[in-house]
Design a protein around this motif. Structure first.
Motif: not given
Length: 689
Positions: A145-152, A296-302, A357-362, A430-433
């Motif tokens: 759950e806490h790494r969804r942005g990074l992996f995707t 993945p970097l900006f996915g991780y930041l998200s 980035s992973g922000a979009m997929s997450a 909305p913010e989905t994080l």
């Protein structure tokens, strides 16, 4: 069954999902980057712009069919599995890609060649429309759950990496074969090589990889929707789909395709003619490779600061950079300054790593519930990138045909349109994080109120509470805790227990599952402790109970027999267990409960002279226990002498209708007056699936 998956499993799934998605994009963008060559082979014209427009129209039709592919494969994925949808889509992409690589040109078969390209592009559009959404969902439901942005985020490198690889292959094959041979036939190698590699990945995934835990959970608890598309277009979820399409994905679509596709046409022979097509492809591919780390970097930041600020930076930051970037390209392009052009291309692809980035997929994964996730994600994604984004080369070229100014035409569609569309997300999004995509499978979602008594409560008190509430289970709490149900009563009576004994002596010791833990832990406990119910707690307080039959939604499964054709193909005799246990009217209650306890069953037909005369169930024993049970009495004095029965040739649908109508779990199966089997709700549900 457990919600936890090992890092090795996640890594394996990530590798296959990445490879599959990457190759789908390689297939899809082989046409995009070869549109100029394809235009000459399949759409010859005296006017090069008209020829290019025809080729871009074929490119665009593939994008236009992506939403239909999303609907088609979304339904497959939400009903039959993410893996099934992914593999099927990849196989379809394989057919489309090889087809274009082997299709004769206009010179050989005339207008049939042009029509063939359009049809094969439709096939590719359908495949990518379903396949990439399936890949996102397939991977997103495996990762922590806490790494969804990074992996995707790694998965979201595939479109850029795919396009970059196609550019590199174009340069490689054209260099090896020479310009004349490459444009005559060598371009086909790009399609053929991509198709062959896709086949290998499809085979590996089919043989070695399993369904996602989330979809497996949906199936286990019978929450798979039979109409995902209808739900997606319902008043509840359609606004979310539109928000994702227009405000986020659609707003970024023209930006992405300007960065990753149209800029090569901008500097190439079709417009500015600063460099040849092969050099333009090489500039884009190398710049893209150099920027892949940002996805993945900006996915991780998200994962740390939120999806919304990253996505808005990717949209507005990039849109405002275009006027400067293309102005600078027009300054250095006439001097053939490849280094400067490469740096400008690189700046664009860096921005893509923010917005795409992973922000979009997450964000997409977290916006929709599991039962419609693949359909909703695929539709929103493909409406945004397939239509709003995919039309980018065609729309800019059309605007150019009207304005004769490629700089203005590019900014009209790639700067103005995205900034206007993204206002919806900026103001209302909305913010989905923090959204747990397992939240709908939290144990408390499946729990119901239960009888709770101290562990010291006597059997008599527990039995009385069960009978008065109509419950089958009580939770006993204290220093020693457990579940006491009708089957426990049967075992206690068989062991000679007195009604004043503590019920906990015969209860099943089961750990209390925390309310916010995934319901998969309940499945594990049911199997590990061989019980039919598990208590649910918040901290140390019991808040409910989850029963096995309700967890797998037996009632829904039973009612589905009314509609399924399989329920008409099987008779009740086909579904019933082969072993039949019966007792005679003279059998004592003690002998009956001993038989029930020994064989762990809760229902016995009573037979006299070969004929069915009554039945005894564990519910009957519970009622007797509340009145003071005499175990020495013959069952004839307490049996149900008018049981509901069913003929052996009746269908499972008939059995299901009787069970629902009379609210019973067991049916004696008779041949005339003779009982030949007993069929239960569990048997019916098992056969009809």
């Amino acid at each position: 069954m457990s919600v936890q998956v090992s890092f090795r499993q996640v890594a394996g799934v990530a590798a296959v999902a990445w490879s599959g998605a990457f190759l789908e994009w390689v297939d899809f963008y082989t046409y995009a980057l070869l549109a100029g060559t394809v235009a000459k082979v399949y759409f010859p014209s005296k006017d090069p712009i008209a020829s290019l427009l025809a080729s871009f129209a074929a490119l665009a039709i593939g994008f236009l069919f992506r939403p239909l592919g999303a609907i088609l494969f979304g339904k497959i994925g939400d009903q039959f599995g993410r893996k099934v949808a992914f593999i099927t889509a990849m196989s379809l992409m394989l057919a489309g890609t090889l087809g274009i690589g082997l299709l004769p040109g206009y010179a050989e078969i005339g207008v049939l060649a042009s029509v063939g390209v359009f049809l094969l592009r439709i096939v590719q559009g359908l495949a990518l429309g379903g396949g990439y959404g399936a890949a996102i969902t397939y991977l997103g439901e495996f990762v922590p759950e806490h790494r969804r942005g990074l992996f995707t985020g790694f998965l979201f490198t595939t479109p850029a990496a795919g396009m970059a690889t196609v550019g590199a292959l174009i340069w490689l094959f054209s260099t090896m074969l020479g310009k004349q041979a490459y444009e005559a036939w060598g371009w086909r190698l790009n399609f053929i090589v991509a198709g062959i590699v896709v086949f290998v990945v499809v085979l590996v995934m089919h043989l070695f990889y399993k369904e996602t835990p989330v979809f497996s959970m949906l199936k286990a608890v019978r929450r798979v929707t039979s109409a995902p598309i209808r739900e997606v277009f319902s008043a509840r979820y359609l606004p979310l789909v539109l928000l994702a399409w227009i405000g986020v994905v659609g707003a970024h679509g023209p930006i992405w395709y300007t960065n990753q596709l149209f800029n090569t046409y901008y500097i190439g022979p079709n417009f500015r003619n600063y460099v040849d097509a092969a050099t333009a492809s090489a500039l884009l591919s190398t710049a893209t490779y150099a920027a892949l780390w940002t996805y993945p970097l900006f996915g991780y930041l998200s994962d740390k600061i939120g999806r919304k600020p990253i996505l808005l930076l990717g949209i507005y930051g990039n849109a405002l950079w275009f006027p400067i970037a293309f102005w600078l390209i027009d300054q250095v392009g006439p001097q053939k300054d490849l280094t400067a052009m490469w740096l400008l291309f690189w700046s664009m692809t860096l921005f893509n790593g923010i917005g795409y980035s992973g922000a979009m997929s997450a964000f997409l994964l977290e916006l929709f519930p599991a039962r419609i996730r693949l359909s909703a994600v695929s539709l929103a994604y493909n409406l945004g990138y397939g239509i709003t984004g995919g039309l980018t080369p065609f729309v800019i070229t059309w605007l150019y045909s009207a304005t004769k100014n490629i700089y203005i035409s590019t900014l009209m569609y790639s700067t103005v349109v995205p900034m206007v569309m993204a206002l919806w997300y900026l103001l209302r999004g909305p913010e989905t994080l923090g959204t747990r995509i397992w939240a709908e499978f939290a144990a408390e979602k499946f729990a119901k109120k239960t009888v709770t008594l101290p562990a010291t409560a006597p059997i008599r008190e527990v039995v009385s509470a069960l009978a008065s509430t109509g419950s089958k289970y009580a939770v006993l709490v204290g220093s020693v805790a457990g579940i006491f149900g009708t089957r426990c009563l049967i075992r206690a009576l068989s062991a000679g227990a007195k009604m004043e004994e503590p019920a906990v002596n015969y209860a099943v010791k089961v750990p209390c599952i925390q309310a916010d833990h995934p319901v998969t832990e309940v499945f594990v406990a049911l199997e590990q402790y061989n019980v039919r119910a598990v208590p649910i707690c918040k901290g140390s307080e019991v808040v409910g109970i989850v029963e096995a039959r309700e967890l797998i939604n037996e009632a829904l499964g039973l009612k589905s027999a009314f509609k399924k054709k399989v329920a008409l193909r099987f008779s009740v005799a086909d579904a019933a267990p082969r072993e039949l246990m019966t007792i005679s009217p003279e059998t004592t209650l003690k002998e009956a409960v001993d038989l029930m306890a020994k064989n762990n069953i809760g229902f016995l037909p009573i037979v006299s002279g070969g004929k069915l005369v009554g039945v005894l169930s564990e519910s009957d024993v519970l009622k007797l226990a509340t009145r003071g049970i005499d175990l020495s009495a013959p069952v004839a004095t307490v049996m149900n002498s008018k049981p509901i029965t069913i003929g052996k040739d009746a269908t499972l649908r008939d059995a299901a209708e009787l069970m629902v109508k009379h609210n019973i779990r067991h049916l004696p199966v008779v041949d005339g007056d003779k009982v030949v089997a007993v069929v239960s709700v569990k048997d019916v549900v098992r056969v009809i699936g």
